[in-house]
Every structure is written in C-alpha cells, then in structure tokens.
Design an enzyme around this catalytic site. Structure first.
Site, PDB file in Angstrom:
ATOM      1  N   ARG A  60       0.903  46.497  53.630  1.00  0.00           N
ATOM      2  CA  ARG A  60       1.421  46.217  52.310  1.00  0.00           C
ATOM      3  C   ARG A  60       0.239  46.869  51.281  1.00  0.00           C
ATOM      4  O   ARG A  60       0.598  47.411  50.186  1.00  0.00           O
ATOM      5  CB  ARG A  60       1.182  44.645  52.017  1.00  0.00           C
ATOM      6  CG  ARG A  60       1.776  44.422  50.783  1.00  0.00           C
ATOM      7  CD  ARG A  60       1.856  42.758  50.112  1.00  0.00           C
ATOM      8  NE  ARG A  60       1.464  41.866  51.225  1.00  0.00           N
ATOM      9  CZ  ARG A  60       0.275  41.390  51.117  1.00  0.00           C
ATOM     10  NH1 ARG A  60      -0.645  41.698  50.304  1.00  0.00           N
ATOM     11  NH2 ARG A  60      -0.094  40.551  52.217  1.00  0.00           N
ATOM     12  N   TYR A  74      19.750  51.172  32.326  1.00  0.00           N
ATOM     13  CA  TYR A  74      20.457  50.843  33.683  1.00  0.00           C
ATOM     14  C   TYR A  74      20.646  49.292  33.496  1.00  0.00           C
ATOM     15  O   TYR A  74      19.653  48.550  33.057  1.00  0.00           O
ATOM     16  CB  TYR A  74      19.485  51.286  34.698  1.00  0.00           C
ATOM     17  CG  TYR A  74      19.848  50.891  36.232  1.00  0.00           C
ATOM     18  CD1 TYR A  74      21.072  51.601  36.692  1.00  0.00           C
ATOM     19  CD2 TYR A  74      19.290  49.850  36.634  1.00  0.00           C
ATOM     20  CE1 TYR A  74      21.376  51.150  37.840  1.00  0.00           C
ATOM     21  CE2 TYR A  74      19.604  49.470  37.980  1.00  0.00           C
ATOM     22  CZ  TYR A  74      20.812  50.338  38.573  1.00  0.00           C
ATOM     23  OH  TYR A  74      21.137  49.888  39.812  1.00  0.00           O
ATOM     24  N   ASP A 113      11.761  56.528  32.229  1.00  0.00           N
ATOM     25  CA  ASP A 113      12.538  56.467  33.500  1.00  0.00           C
ATOM     26  C   ASP A 113      13.100  57.704  33.636  1.00  0.00           C
ATOM     27  O   ASP A 113      14.172  58.207  32.972  1.00  0.00           O
ATOM     28  CB  ASP A 113      13.746  55.343  33.244  1.00  0.00           C
ATOM     29  CG  ASP A 113      14.573  55.201  34.727  1.00  0.00           C
ATOM     30  OD1 ASP A 113      14.562  56.039  35.467  1.00  0.00           O
ATOM     31  OD2 ASP A 113      14.893  53.915  35.031  1.00  0.00           O
ATOM     32  N   LYS A 121      18.072  57.576  44.093  1.00  0.00           N
ATOM     33  CA  LYS A 121      18.832  58.459  43.701  1.00  0.00           C
ATOM     34  C   LYS A 121      18.455  59.836  43.916  1.00  0.00           C
ATOM     35  O   LYS A 121      18.398  60.230  45.100  1.00  0.00           O
ATOM     36  CB  LYS A 121      19.006  58.413  41.987  1.00  0.00           C
ATOM     37  CG  LYS A 121      19.118  56.577  41.624  1.00  0.00           C
ATOM     38  CD  LYS A 121      20.375  56.135  42.089  1.00  0.00           C
ATOM     39  CE  LYS A 121      20.118  54.551  42.083  1.00  0.00           C
ATOM     40  NZ  LYS A 121      19.862  54.209  40.702  1.00  0.00           N
TER      41      LYS A 121
HETATM   42  C1  LIG Z   1      19.412  52.831  39.937  1.00  0.00           C
HETATM   43  C2  LIG Z   1      18.688  52.846  38.843  1.00  0.00           C
HETATM   44  C3  LIG Z   1      17.580  51.970  38.595  1.00  0.00           C
HETATM   45  C4  LIG Z   1      17.281  50.914  39.783  1.00  0.00           C
HETATM   46  O1  LIG Z   1      16.668  51.221  40.780  1.00  0.00           O
HETATM   47  P1  LIG Z   1      17.198  50.711  42.324  1.00  0.00           P
HETATM   48  O2  LIG Z   1      16.356  51.551  43.244  1.00  0.00           O
HETATM   49  O3  LIG Z   1      18.391  50.373  42.436  1.00  0.00           O
HETATM   50  O4  LIG Z   1      16.284  49.259  42.351  1.00  0.00           O
HETATM   51  C5  LIG Z   1      16.651  52.162  37.546  1.00  0.00           C
HETATM   52  N1  LIG Z   1      16.709  53.044  36.635  1.00  0.00           N
HETATM   53  C6  LIG Z   1      17.872  54.046  36.867  1.00  0.00           C
HETATM   54  C7  LIG Z   1      18.059  55.088  35.679  1.00  0.00           C
HETATM   55  C8  LIG Z   1      18.580  53.908  37.722  1.00  0.00           C
HETATM   56  O5  LIG Z   1      19.690  54.803  37.981  1.00  0.00           O
END
Ligand SMILES: *Cc1c(COP(=O)(O)O)cnc(C)c1O
Length: 389
Positions: free
Chosen positions: A50, A103, A175, A200
């Site tokens: 962890r 998001y 982000d 992603k």
């Molecule tokens: C998918 C996404 C998130 C969240 O991520 P997870 O891995 O699904 O928890 C946050 N910001 C953006 C822009 C995303 O596309």
C-alpha cells in the site's frame, strides 16, 4: 530517462533494463504484498505494497517525467486521484472552484463531500471571465481545470488561470485525461498539479482502471504520498505493470487517434443529421485559438448535436457496429456515448442544462480501427434514418 528526452522516448524506455537480478529487459512484476527487513530495525525501501511497490514506482516515474513534474502518486482510479488531491489539501473551511461541465463523477464526488461539510465547492463556467473572477474573489484554496472539458470539449486558458490563481495563493490542477502529455503539458503552463484518469488514453486498452496525481513540488509529492497511504488510494502492482505496458505506445497511439478523428470530423461536417460539432480544431470553436497556443495537438474526443427525434437518435446509435455504446474513452476501440443518460446522468436535469449538455448530444471516442471503415459505419447508420422517413 530524464525530462530532456522526448515523450515517446520516456514512454518506451522508463524502467527498461532496470532489473539487477536477472537483467530482464522488461521490468519484472512484484506482486508480493510485503518485503523483508534486512535486519532488525533496518527499514527497507519497500515494506508493504500500500505504501510502496517497484511497479507502481516505475509507473509514477514515467508519468511525472512525461508531464515534466517532480513526483506522482498512482491511485486505483481517476476518481480516487481527485479524492486524494482534495483530501490532502482541503479542510472544512477551504473552497475549491471546479468546472460546471466537469466529468460527471468529479461533480458527484465534490458535490457529495461538500454536502457532508468536508470542504466547500463552487462549480463555474471557467470560460466565462466574469463568473470566474467572482469565484476567485472568494479566495479558493484549490482550482480544478478540465481542458478540453468532457463532453463539450470547452477550452480554458491554463496560463491565464494559473497567473490569476498565483495572485491569490490558490493551487491549480489540470485534469489532462483528454490530451495526455503528448498534446498538453499543464505544469509547463504554470499549473501545480496534473491529474489523470489513466483508465483512458494513458493505459489506452480499456482493461485497467487507474489514476494519478502529478506535482512539480517535492513537498506536495511527500504530502500526497503520505495521504495516499493513509486513505488507501494507491494503485495495485498488476494494474501499474499493465498501465506502463500501455504507455509504451502512448505517442503513436495519440497521433493515430487524432488523425482518424480529423477524417471523421470532415465526414461529419457534411452530414445533414449533424448540427453543431464540438472539437477544438474547428476554427469556429470558441477555444480554437487558445487550443492552438497551449496544445500540441487537438486531441481526438469530439461531440455533436444530432438533428432529429429521440427515436431517430436511438436508431442511429443502435445501427452502429464499429462504435460500441459504452462509457469511458481513449481505448483502441471506438465508442459512442449519450452523456445525458450515461456518463453525466448523475448530474440531474438542472445541472445538465446549465452545463449545456442536451439530450441530443452524442460523444465519440475515435479508436484505432481503420478510419475508412469507421466512416462507412457512420454512413450506414445515418442511411437507416432515410429509410424510416
Ligand atoms: C474517467 C474520467 C475521470 C474518472 O476516472 P476513473 O478512472 O473512471 O475513476 C476523471 N476525469 C475525466 C476527464 C475522466 O474522463
């Protein structure tokens, strides 16, 4: 590797030939949850997974070097990266300013935690200068940017926001999930943190959930790392191994995604069933000039307003065979998403309307199939509508 290397070199070479035991070219995976103490009282580099693991560490190194940062904490998903960031830096009296069209899961997380009194949040249209200045006047401690935003790909001027934030002592995170460091480097534009859902494009194969917070400040890195261990937000060795494997091809993948999306944009422009198209590469897009300045590519996420009835929209979406109707984005496979009933349904009608997300908006994640095949698939799905009329 070092930040003097180009992104594709960092992506491919990080950790290669780092195995000292057998000289494996590809770094081995360490699944062990615990590590022996060499002798009594002698604390090893790794003691418990962890708090630290060699595979997670390599992934963190690859990610912070790609983003020109100094440290990173890899988390078990993008949402937990956002949660780690706010948990580390916000108390009950602190304010965070976030985008009104962020998001859906980010909106839900910040909204729910603020209702519990953990911190305060304001969602604002960050491309509206007046609204944004009013929010800054309330002295936020943190500012989150999502540029381009999801699903309308609105663009925010990172350097300008960071300058305004610095003047009031606020810290800014971007982000960067939609562009990755291949197309945008927020830390070089003045941001303090970069956050990714590595689920992603970074992993890119739709088979690992993960996230990361990257920082250019060593003290922030220590604080994030302490909190990551404290709240148990860190990523697993197997997921880290897989994600680093995905990163090896990040550069070529991002360029191929973008090339195909340009061909699809050209096709969509000529379609009678397509009203407004949202993509920063289009000269009429309000963020086009900023995108040209701060990005090294326009990215491949796009959305458009479908012109027709809801029944026709359903026929079109169901008729596609090479675009899967699914959430998420950035994988090798093409996807279509209806944000109002899928990714953004947690927002509720009022917030959807405020964010400009209509029930006729469709979002495409253009994958790495042959672009001609993808266009032919769109063509046959549109042709189903003519038969109906
Ligand atoms: C998918 C996404 C998130 C969240 O991520 P997870 O891995 O699904 O928890 C946050 N910001 C953006 C822009 C995303 O596309």
């Amino acid at each position: 590797m070092s930040s003097k290397h180009k992104p594709s070199t960092i992506a491919v070479r990080t950790g290669i030939e780092s195995d000292t035991q057998h000289h494996a070219v590809v770094p081995p995976i360490y699944l062990s949850t615990n590590y022996g103490f060499p002798s009594f009282g002698d604390v090893p580099t790794y003691d418990y997974t962890r708090s630290g693991n060699p595979n997670r560490n390599l992934l963190e190194t690859a990610l912070f070097e790609l983003e020109s940062g100094k440290g990173a904490v890899v988390t078990n998903c993008g949402t937990s990266a956002l949660n780690l960031w706010v948990s580390t830096f916000l108390g009950p009296d602190d304010l965070i300013v976030a985008p009104h069209d962020c998001y859906g899961g980010t909106y839900r997380l910040f909204n729910t935690r603020s209702l519990k009194g953990d911190f305060k949040v304001e969602f604002v249209d960050q491309s509206d200068d007046t609204a944004f200045s009013q929010a800054l006047a309330k002295k936020p401690k943190l500012i989150l940017l999502e540029t381009p935003s999801n699903p309308l790909v609105r663009v925010v001027d990172i350097a300008k926001v960071c300058e305004q934030a610095k003047a009031i002592g606020a810290l800014v995170a971007v982000d960067n999930t939609f562009l990755t460091p291949i197309f945008q480097k927020p830390l070089e534009l003045g941001a303090d943190f970069v956050i990714h859902s590595t689920t992603k494009f970074i992993n890119g194969h739709s088979d690992v959930i993960g996230g990361v917070v990257i920082t250019k400040d060593e003290q922030h890195a220590d604080e994030l790392s302490w909190w990551g261990n404290c709240i148990g937000a860190t990523g697993t060795p197997f997921d880290s191994y897989m994600t680093l494997r995905g990163i090896r091809t990040l550069g070529p993948r991002m360029r191929a995604h973008e090339e195909s999306s340009q061909q699809i944009l050209e096709y969509l422009k000529a379609q009678s069933r397509v009203k407004t198209i949202y993509h920063p590469s289009l000269p009429q897009h309000p963020g086009h000039d900023i995108a040209k300045r701060q990005q090294t590519g326009f990215g491949s996420m796009l959305s458009f307003e479908f012109d027709g009835s809801m029944d026709e929209l359903k026929v079109f979406v169901s008729g596609l065979t090479l675009f899967s109707l699914a959430e998420s984005l950035g994988g090798v496979e093409s996807l279509i998403c209806h944000p109002a009933t899928m990714t953004h349904r947690a927002m509720g009608e009022e917030a959807l309307a405020e964010a400009g997300i209509s029930h006729f908006l469709l979002r495409l994640s253009v994958g790495l199939e042959d672009a001609g095949d993808l266009i032919a698939d769109l063509e046959q799905a549109f042709s189903l509508l003519e038969v109906q009329q």
